[in-house]
Design a protein around this motif. Structure first.
Motif, PDB file in Angstrom:
ATOM      1  N   GLN A  81      17.561  18.173 -35.686  1.00 44.53           N
ATOM      2  CA  GLN A  81      18.670  18.518 -36.528  1.00 44.53           C
ATOM      3  C   GLN A  81      20.086  18.145 -36.071  1.00 44.53           C
ATOM      4  O   GLN A  81      20.717  19.335 -35.729  1.00 44.53           O
ATOM      5  CB  GLN A  81      18.482  19.934 -37.260  1.00 44.53           C
ATOM      6  N   ILE A  82      20.608  16.981 -36.013  1.00 46.74           N
ATOM      7  CA  ILE A  82      21.942  16.664 -35.496  1.00 46.74           C
ATOM      8  C   ILE A  82      22.654  16.199 -36.477  1.00 46.74           C
ATOM      9  O   ILE A  82      22.422  15.493 -37.468  1.00 46.74           O
ATOM     10  CB  ILE A  82      21.532  15.524 -34.551  1.00 46.74           C
ATOM     11  N   VAL A  83      23.830  16.688 -36.258  1.00 49.81           N
ATOM     12  CA  VAL A  83      25.225  16.089 -37.139  1.00 49.81           C
ATOM     13  C   VAL A  83      26.266  15.093 -36.477  1.00 49.81           C
ATOM     14  O   VAL A  83      26.337  15.494 -35.225  1.00 49.81           O
ATOM     15  CB  VAL A  83      25.954  17.412 -37.821  1.00 49.81           C
ATOM     16  N   TRP A 276       7.595  10.026 -29.892  1.00 51.68           N
ATOM     17  CA  TRP A 276       7.500   8.902 -30.703  1.00 51.68           C
ATOM     18  C   TRP A 276       8.993   8.341 -30.992  1.00 51.68           C
ATOM     19  O   TRP A 276       9.557   9.240 -31.609  1.00 51.68           O
ATOM     20  CB  TRP A 276       6.676   8.826 -31.962  1.00 51.68           C
ATOM     21  N   ILE A 277       9.578   7.380 -30.790  1.00 49.37           N
ATOM     22  CA  ILE A 277      10.722   6.703 -31.046  1.00 49.37           C
ATOM     23  C   ILE A 277      10.691   6.093 -32.553  1.00 49.37           C
ATOM     24  O   ILE A 277      10.033   5.148 -32.600  1.00 49.37           O
ATOM     25  CB  ILE A 277      11.419   5.761 -30.036  1.00 49.37           C
ATOM     26  N   LEU A 323       8.586  13.430 -32.902  1.00 47.14           N
ATOM     27  CA  LEU A 323       9.316  12.365 -33.427  1.00 47.14           C
ATOM     28  C   LEU A 323      10.612  12.679 -32.752  1.00 47.14           C
ATOM     29  O   LEU A 323      11.330  13.592 -32.765  1.00 47.14           O
ATOM     30  CB  LEU A 323       9.406  12.349 -34.842  1.00 47.14           C
ATOM     31  N   LEU A 324      11.316  11.377 -32.268  1.00 55.46           N
ATOM     32  CA  LEU A 324      12.610  11.284 -31.889  1.00 55.46           C
ATOM     33  C   LEU A 324      13.194  10.547 -32.943  1.00 55.46           C
ATOM     34  O   LEU A 324      12.970   9.385 -33.224  1.00 55.46           O
ATOM     35  CB  LEU A 324      12.817  10.564 -30.505  1.00 55.46           C
ATOM     36  N   ASP A 325      13.929  11.417 -33.779  1.00 50.49           N
ATOM     37  CA  ASP A 325      14.216  10.838 -35.351  1.00 50.49           C
ATOM     38  C   ASP A 325      15.369   9.770 -35.146  1.00 50.49           C
ATOM     39  O   ASP A 325      16.604  10.384 -35.672  1.00 50.49           O
ATOM     40  CB  ASP A 325      14.647  11.875 -36.060  1.00 50.49           C
ATOM     41  N   VAL A 355      17.464  15.213 -27.374  1.00 54.80           N
ATOM     42  CA  VAL A 355      16.605  15.916 -28.115  1.00 54.80           C
ATOM     43  C   VAL A 355      15.090  16.083 -27.566  1.00 54.80           C
ATOM     44  O   VAL A 355      14.347  16.775 -27.589  1.00 54.80           O
ATOM     45  CB  VAL A 355      16.264  15.064 -29.563  1.00 54.80           C
ATOM     46  N   MET A 356      14.653  14.803 -26.797  1.00 54.61           N
ATOM     47  CA  MET A 356      13.582  14.916 -26.227  1.00 54.61           C
ATOM     48  C   MET A 356      13.318  15.682 -24.925  1.00 54.61           C
ATOM     49  O   MET A 356      12.462  16.442 -24.643  1.00 54.61           O
ATOM     50  CB  MET A 356      13.408  13.453 -25.610  1.00 54.61           C
ATOM     51  N   LEU A 357      14.609  16.175 -24.089  1.00 58.37           N
ATOM     52  CA  LEU A 357      14.467  17.060 -23.133  1.00 58.37           C
ATOM     53  C   LEU A 357      14.523  18.401 -23.651  1.00 58.37           C
ATOM     54  O   LEU A 357      13.792  19.287 -23.059  1.00 58.37           O
ATOM     55  CB  LEU A 357      15.908  16.634 -22.465  1.00 58.37           C
ATOM     56  N   ASN A 358      15.249  18.763 -24.656  1.00 60.57           N
ATOM     57  CA  ASN A 358      15.022  20.023 -25.365  1.00 60.57           C
ATOM     58  C   ASN A 358      13.791  20.235 -25.755  1.00 60.57           C
ATOM     59  O   ASN A 358      13.177  21.420 -25.701  1.00 60.57           O
ATOM     60  CB  ASN A 358      16.139  20.237 -26.494  1.00 60.57           C
TER      61      ASN A 358
END
Length: 368
Positions: A81-83, A276-277, A323-325, A355-358
């Motif tokens: 959930q990124i803006v 998954w990218i 998922l890495l969205d 996102v992946m690291l978190n």
């Protein structure tokens, strides 16, 4: 244990009810004596049965573990959930004076996690070089896939190597050799990163099977595909079928518990953290060949996106990979973030890495 509980309950009933029955004869003469005795006997029975039942602390601990587990699942669901805040640079003249500049350089691209209550409760954070060094210390990281995966590998190495510009120049030169694999060991933290050129789902499947045959598994596996299949095969049903095959092999990638190899060695039960990218949004009018514009249309892209969901390879659909969205990131970053409608500004892949690291922090139960 079950027999002991039965015996304890029987003894307790005898101790409780026999004296109470006897005292009942005297109820009319001394009610206070009766109720006092009943209270005393009841307390004694409770003390007698306590060893056979879980303690309050055990119950609280079990409830807490369930709450923590649910919180982890919730945060994994919220981690994408990124803006974005994309706006023109304040000093475009300085960009014009740079001979190597592109239209991407005329925009500042900033991102952060949403400020909703759910997302804030997860305490996501942008990690620095030292945080990442602690998290990936001694790890074997594999990034496999097409050019999108290559950009993810570049962003991760840029974060790990930090301000070492000479090292990053060398990485870019070697990592972006056309359609080739790449490997690097960051000696300071003992981290090994392998980039594997695997543009088709069958390539990823073969890679996963090879790890299983060798009984040697990476700590973190980041993979993704779809664009090459869309361009050269152009069949969403086949894409979905290949993903289902891949998912079945990924699910059995690592044994759940340690077991013996046929040759007598042991297999580590440590889990592989799987990502998954996602495919980027394709801006058809910006694609650089007529073939791409025809075969990678919006309609076809949505068919492939639907096939991805139906394959159940993603964690959110019950599958093994988080998922890495990239789809969401590229949609919200917009056309200002791409030159060719397919490959995006480094900020997009930087966001995917964070996102992946978190998610890795959550999955591995670590804190920084």
């Amino acid at each position: 244990m079950l027999g002991a509980i039965h015996f304890g309950v029987l003894a307790a009933c005898f101790v409780l009810f026999v004296p109470m029955a006897m005292a009942g004869w005297h109820l009319s003469r001394n009610k206070m004596l009766f109720f006092s005795g009943a209270l005393f006997i009841s307390l004694a029975v409770c003390v007698h049965l306590t060893p056979y039942f879980p303690s309050v602390s055990d119950i609280v601990a079990s409830v807490s573990s369930v709450v923590v587990y649910d919180h982890r699942i919730s945060c994994i669901n919220e981690v994408n959930q990124i803006v974005w805040d994309v706006k023109p640079v304040t000093n475009p003249e300085s960009v014009r004076r740079n001979n190597g500049s592109t239209k991407l350089d005329y925009f500042d691209k900033n991102w952060d996690w949403m400020k909703s209550r759910k997302v804030l409760s997860c305490e996501f954070q942008k990690l620095d070089k030292f945080d990442v060094s602690d998290l990936l210390n001694g790890s074997w990281v594999v990034v496999a896939g097409d050019s999108q995966a290559r950009f993810v590998a570049l962003s991760l190495l840029n974060l790990v190597l930090g301000s070492d510009s000479k090292a990053m120049d060398s990485v870019r030169g070697d990592l972006f050799k056309r359609h080739s694999d790449y490997s690097i060991v960051v000696k300071e933290i003992g981290m090994k990163l392998d980039f594997v050129w695997a543009p088709y789902e069958k390539d990823l499947d073969d890679l996963v099977v090879s790890y299983k045959k060798m009984k040697k598994y990476p700590d973190v596996a980041i993979m993704g595909s779809g664009l090459w299949h869309m361009l050269h095969v152009n069949n969403a049903s086949d894409f979905g079928f290949r993903l289902k095959q891949l998912s079945s092999h990924v699910e059995s990638l690592v044994p759940l518990t340690p077991k013996e190899q046929e040759g007598g060695g042991s297999v580590s039960g440590r889990s592989v953290h799987l990502f998954w990218i996602g495919m980027p949004v394709l801006i058809n009018g910006m694609l650089n060949t007529d073939e791409k514009k025809e075969k990678m249309s919006d309609t076809v892209w949505h068919e492939y996106d639907r096939a991805l969901g139906e394959s159940k390879i993603l964690r959110q659909m019950g599958g093994p990979l988080i998922l890495l969205d990239i789809q969401s990131f590229t949609w919200n970053c917009g056309p200002q973030c791409t030159l060719d409608g397919m490959h995006y500004d480094s900020a997009v892949y930087d966001a995917a890495v964070h996102v992946m690291l978190n998610a890795l922090l959550i999955e591995s139960h670590q804190t920084l």
